[in-house]
Design a protein around this motif. Structure first.
Motif, PDB file in Angstrom:
ATOM      1  N   SER A 107       0.815  -1.217   0.000  1.00  0.00           N
ATOM      2  CA  SER A 107       0.000   0.000   0.000  1.00  0.00           C
ATOM      3  C   SER A 107       0.847   1.264   0.000  1.00  0.00           C
ATOM      4  CB  SER A 107      -0.924   0.017   1.223  1.00  0.00           C
ATOM      5  OG  SER A 107      -0.158   0.077   2.425  1.00  0.00           O
ATOM      6  N   ALA A 109       2.667   2.882  -2.158  1.00  0.00           N
ATOM      7  CA  ALA A 109       2.498   3.839  -3.249  1.00  0.00           C
ATOM      8  C   ALA A 109       1.229   4.671  -3.065  1.00  0.00           C
ATOM      9  CB  ALA A 109       2.466   3.107  -4.592  1.00  0.00           C
ATOM     10  N   ILE A 110       0.207   4.076  -2.452  1.00  0.00           N
ATOM     11  CA  ILE A 110      -1.015   4.830  -2.160  1.00  0.00           C
ATOM     12  C   ILE A 110      -0.735   5.854  -1.070  1.00  0.00           C
ATOM     13  CG2 ILE A 110      -3.412   4.676  -1.374  1.00  0.00           C
ATOM     14  CD1 ILE A 110      -3.469   1.808  -2.431  1.00  0.00           C
ATOM     15  N   GLY A 114      -1.289   8.552  -3.565  1.00  0.00           N
ATOM     16  CA  GLY A 114      -2.713   8.400  -3.821  1.00  0.00           C
ATOM     17  C   GLY A 114      -3.490   9.675  -3.548  1.00  0.00           C
ATOM     18  N   PHE A 135       2.316  -5.353  -4.097  1.00  0.00           N
ATOM     19  CA  PHE A 135       3.151  -4.428  -4.869  1.00  0.00           C
ATOM     20  C   PHE A 135       3.576  -5.169  -6.131  1.00  0.00           C
ATOM     21  CE2 PHE A 135       7.486  -2.593  -5.590  1.00  0.00           C
ATOM     22  CZ  PHE A 135       7.179  -1.238  -5.628  1.00  0.00           C
ATOM     23  N   CYS A 179      -0.907  -2.561  -6.309  1.00  0.00           N
ATOM     24  CA  CYS A 179      -0.330  -1.329  -6.847  1.00  0.00           C
ATOM     25  C   CYS A 179       0.567  -1.763  -7.999  1.00  0.00           C
ATOM     26  CB  CYS A 179       0.465  -0.579  -5.783  1.00  0.00           C
ATOM     27  SG  CYS A 179      -0.581   0.204  -4.525  1.00  0.00           S
ATOM     28  N   ALA A 195       1.776   4.356 -12.386  1.00  0.00           N
ATOM     29  CA  ALA A 195       1.255   3.411 -11.391  1.00  0.00           C
ATOM     30  C   ALA A 195      -0.258   3.528 -11.247  1.00  0.00           C
ATOM     31  CB  ALA A 195       1.914   3.654 -10.039  1.00  0.00           C
ATOM     32  N   VAL A 197      -3.819   1.602  -9.027  1.00  0.00           N
ATOM     33  CA  VAL A 197      -4.373   0.613  -8.101  1.00  0.00           C
ATOM     34  C   VAL A 197      -5.349  -0.246  -8.897  1.00  0.00           C
ATOM     35  CG1 VAL A 197      -5.597   0.202  -5.946  1.00  0.00           C
ATOM     36  CG2 VAL A 197      -4.256   2.290  -6.225  1.00  0.00           C
ATOM     37  N   ASN A 233      -7.875   5.729 -10.876  1.00  0.00           N
ATOM     38  CA  ASN A 233      -7.080   4.875  -9.998  1.00  0.00           C
ATOM     39  C   ASN A 233      -5.588   5.081 -10.184  1.00  0.00           C
ATOM     40  OD1 ASN A 233      -9.499   3.785  -9.145  1.00  0.00           O
ATOM     41  ND2 ASN A 233      -8.806   1.673  -9.283  1.00  0.00           N
ATOM     42  N   LEU A 235      -1.971   6.532  -9.576  1.00  0.00           N
ATOM     43  CA  LEU A 235      -1.239   7.025  -8.414  1.00  0.00           C
ATOM     44  C   LEU A 235      -0.227   8.065  -8.886  1.00  0.00           C
ATOM     45  CD1 LEU A 235      -0.651   3.584  -6.679  1.00  0.00           C
ATOM     46  CD2 LEU A 235      -2.191   5.402  -5.912  1.00  0.00           C
ATOM     47  N   THR A 248       8.926   4.255  -2.788  1.00  0.00           N
ATOM     48  CA  THR A 248       8.292   3.220  -1.972  1.00  0.00           C
ATOM     49  C   THR A 248       9.334   2.227  -1.464  1.00  0.00           C
ATOM     50  OG1 THR A 248       6.272   3.428  -3.308  1.00  0.00           O
ATOM     51  CG2 THR A 248       6.476   1.470  -1.922  1.00  0.00           C
TER      52      THR A 248
END
Length: 391
Positions: A107, A109-110, A114, A135, A179, A195, A197, A233, A235, A248
């Motif tokens: 998560s 990257a979110i 995000g 990931f 992601c 990127a 989601v 969605n 990122l 990340t």
């Protein structure tokens, strides 16, 4: 204070970190993690995520958000806390460490890029252990060379259409969302990666091909075939995926070194318990000077690893500057040292050390992948040298 928490006296930590380490250790013992039945790794991992979430440990894997609504413990992810968590869990069971680590990496990257809608949709569920993250970066022909990835995304109205493969994806086939890093510009190299989601139930995404590896954990190959993902969605922005992936990894790579440190500490514990009991040639294994010298090397390996791990985490948390070189040093040294430590202790056990599913045999399998994933040792050397030259 016992041997496994003496390093908490170091100035890298404050009292909240010391309390965290001791509370987690108590929880691991109470939950009997060392005796975890992981014959069904997918089922065991799903159960562990739920248990870690219910106990509040996954809250350290995501930020809290300005209003506290994202479920995290801190405003930004605290690297020292994350490293303490992974070191402690790894000392008890590799799969427990894996379950926590992938919630953060999957998560991450979110958390970093995000929009508010995506953060509020996914992060509280990750922190609570109700949603499992993954990931998806590596490909069959793009592992260490991330810029070479070829899985593509083409704009089609309000959606992007994804085609291609991702492999070595931890939590593949188990995750509720991925992601995913894909190529949106075939001519732009690293600047052509974006990127998204992608929910696990999105039509066109297949994650059923599992991969069995030395240290079992949920791992799969992902196939995208005309997989339509909403543009909403995304990122960050188009073309920022490579930078986001590196950011990340920079956060969570240091915690890989901490997991290796946990494996090494467990090996030391096992060796110190075994050597005084093992009788040979009219004395114990511990009476032999060769054994004593080995423990001297092991103790030094563990402490140098710990110093590098928590220095790197401190640089990010307290100095609040990029810790790319410090993190690369920590991962390189800690993973290589842990391999040496485990190998030397296993040798003390002789044939008992290679009995299937014994503690030492498991550690021997568990450590090997850490020298490869999230940047192989050879890649860390290049990162360090490039940082030296750049500086």
């Amino acid at each position: 204070m016992n041997r496994n928490d003496q390093h908490l006296e170091w100035p890298f930590f404050d009292d909240t970190h010391r309390d965290l380490a001791r509370s987690l250790e108590d929880w691991c013992v109470a939950e009997e993690l060392s005796g975890l039945d992981d014959a069904d790794v997918y089922g065991a991992c799903a159960t562990l995520v739920a248990r870690l979430g219910q106990a509040g440990w996954l809250a350290y894997c995501v930020p809290s958000g300005a209003d506290g609504g994202l479920g995290g413990k801190h405003g930004r992810i605290d690297s020292r806390s994350l490293c303490i968590l992974r070191e402690t869990l790894a000392r008890h069971h590799a799969l427990a460490d894996f379950a926590l680590a992938m919630q953060g990496l999957g998560s991450g990257a979110i958390s970093l890029a995000g929009c508010d809608r995506l953060k509020r949709k996914y992060l509280p569920e990750v922190a609570a252990g109700r949603s499992i993250a993954a990931f998806a970066l590596s490909e069959p022909e793009a592992g260490s060379d991330v810029a070479a990835l070829s899985c593509s995304a083409v704009r089609d109205g309000d959606h992007y259409v994804l085609d291609g493969e991702k492999t070595w994806i931890s939590n593949g086939g188990l995750a509720h969302f991925y992601c995913v890093f894909v190529r949106t510009d075939p001519q732009a190299g690293a600047r052509g990666i974006t990127a998204f989601v992608v929910d696990a139930d999105t039509p066109g995404l297949n994650a059923q091909e599992r991969i069995d590896v030395t240290s079992p954990h949920p791992l799969a190959l992902l196939r995208f075939e005309r997989c339509r993902v909403p543009a909403a969605n995304m990122l960050g922005e188009v073309g920022q995926g490579f930078k986001l992936a590196m950011q990340t990894l920079d956060i969570f790579r240091c915690s890989v070194a901490a997991a290796a440190l946990g494996f090494a500490r467990r090996a030391l514990d096992e060796g110190l318990a075994h050597a005084p009991r093992r009788r040979m040639f009219g004395q114990t294994l511990m009476d032999l000077q060769l054994t004593q010298a080995a423990f001297g090397d092991i103790a030094a390996d563990i402490d140098q690893s710990a110093l590098l791990v928590y220095r790197a985490a401190w640089v990010r948390d307290v100095a609040q500057r990029a810790s790319t070189m410090e993190t690369a040093m920590a991962k390189m040294v800690a993973t290589e040292a842990a391999q040496r430590v485990i190998d030397r202790v296993l040798q003390m056990f002789g044939a008992r050390g290679v009995v299937r599913n014994s503690v030492m045999e498991r550690l021997y399998r568990d450590i090997r992948a850490l020298r490869i994933y999230e940047g192989a040792t050879e890649v860390q050397k290049l990162i360090i040298s490039r940082q030296l030259i750049r500086n």
